[in-house]
Design a protein around this motif. Structure first.
Motif: not given
Ligand code: CP
Length: 303
Positions: A158-159, A164-165, A181, A189, A206
């Protein structure tokens, strides 16, 4: 002239129109077969792609137009040091619309600033991938009949995952969306996204373990660990198989849950899941062609 850099460039009402058009294209392809006759799409891909580039090309061909472009920075004059700004000025002389993928965040935006033709961001580094989001939203809307009141789990990287963003940004505008998440600590994220959700009072959680939350999800969006964005191979190898969705884990999920994935898949969904009726990631690819056809027609003002 309009560009597409971010899914938020279109209002919710404009997205509804775009998805209605995509659904009409799906039902009546012959109506659109010559809409782009005489028009050219340039695909400028500085990074690898299977789906995005080829679905853009298929979309333009389905509309009766033609396609030029490059699929590798090394086969373009970028290899000789040409800037994105100069390249788009040149492409503007050859084509009517351009889809651009670039490893650097903001590259498509730089191109749009100098372009004489509509530019579509086909993925800029770890930042945004708006046409994947249009694909995801069309898939959900077509299969579930709505884009609101869902609990969606986003699982994996998710980074660095730009899909995803973009998807979180886009879904944050619909009523009743709850985000879960699911990621290892290192791939959480980004803070700017959780800050945006807190500001808008949108619920999110999360967690690290998929098994703990899978039963509560209406939608599960799996993603691959983005090897190309890692600074060292050791970290990638440690994290790459953190999540593997298999039949055993899926047994705890709701019977109506949809499993989406932007693809390419590496190991994060076992092939044994592919035959499960909840697995819709290959249908998603097909929706990507319809929505890119609708987008080309809209940006070229042919509807
Ligand atoms: N989903 C997606 O962007 O796939 P490609 O990298 O193959 O274009």
């Amino acid at each position: 002239m309009r560009h597409l850099m971010n899914p938020l460039d279109f209002s919710v009402e404009e997205l509804d129109k775009l998805f209605d058009l995509a659904n009409d294209i799906e039902k009546n392809p012959e109506k659109y077969a010559k809409k782009c006759a005489g028009k050219k799409l340039a695909t400028c891909f500085y990074e690898p792609s299977t789906r995005t580039r080829l679905s853009f090309e298929a979309a333009m061909i389905n509309l009766g137009g033609s396609v030029i472009g490059f699929s590798d920075a090394n086969s373009s004059s970028a290899a000789k040091g040409e800037s994105v700004s100069d390249t788009i000025r040149v492409i503007s002389c050859f084509a009517d619309i351009c889809a651009m993928r670039h490893p650097k965040e903001g590259a498509a935006m730089v191109a749009a600033g100098k372009s004489k033709i509509p530019v579509i961001n086909a993925g800029d580094g770890g930042h945004q991938h708006p046409t994947q989001t249009l694909t995801d939203l069309l898939t959900i809307r077509s299969l579930k009949g709505k884009l609101d009141h869902f609990t969606i789990g986003l699982c994996g990287d998710l980074k660095f995952g730009r899909t995803v963003h973009s998807l979180i940004n886009a879904l944050s505008r619909y009523e009743g969306i709850r985000f879960v998440f699911i990621s290892p600590e290192e791939l959480r994220v980004p803070d700017y996204i959780t800050e945006m959700l807190r500001e808008k009072d949108i619920p999110y959680a999360e967690v690290i373990k998929l098994e703990e939350v899978i039963g509560a999800l209406d939608l599960l969006y799996m993603t691959r660990v983005q090897r190309e964005r890692f600074f060292n191979e050791e970290d990638y190898v440690r994290l790459k198989d953190f999540y593997i969705l298999d039949k055993k884990k899926l047994a705890k999920a709701n019977q109506n849950m949809l499993i989406l994935h932007p693809l390419p898949r590496v190991n994060e969904i076992s092939v044994e899941v592919d035959d499960d009726p909840r697995a819709v990631y290959f249908e998603q690819v097909q929706y990507g062609v319809y929505v890119r056809m609708a987008l080309i027609l809209t940006l070229l003002e042919l509807v």
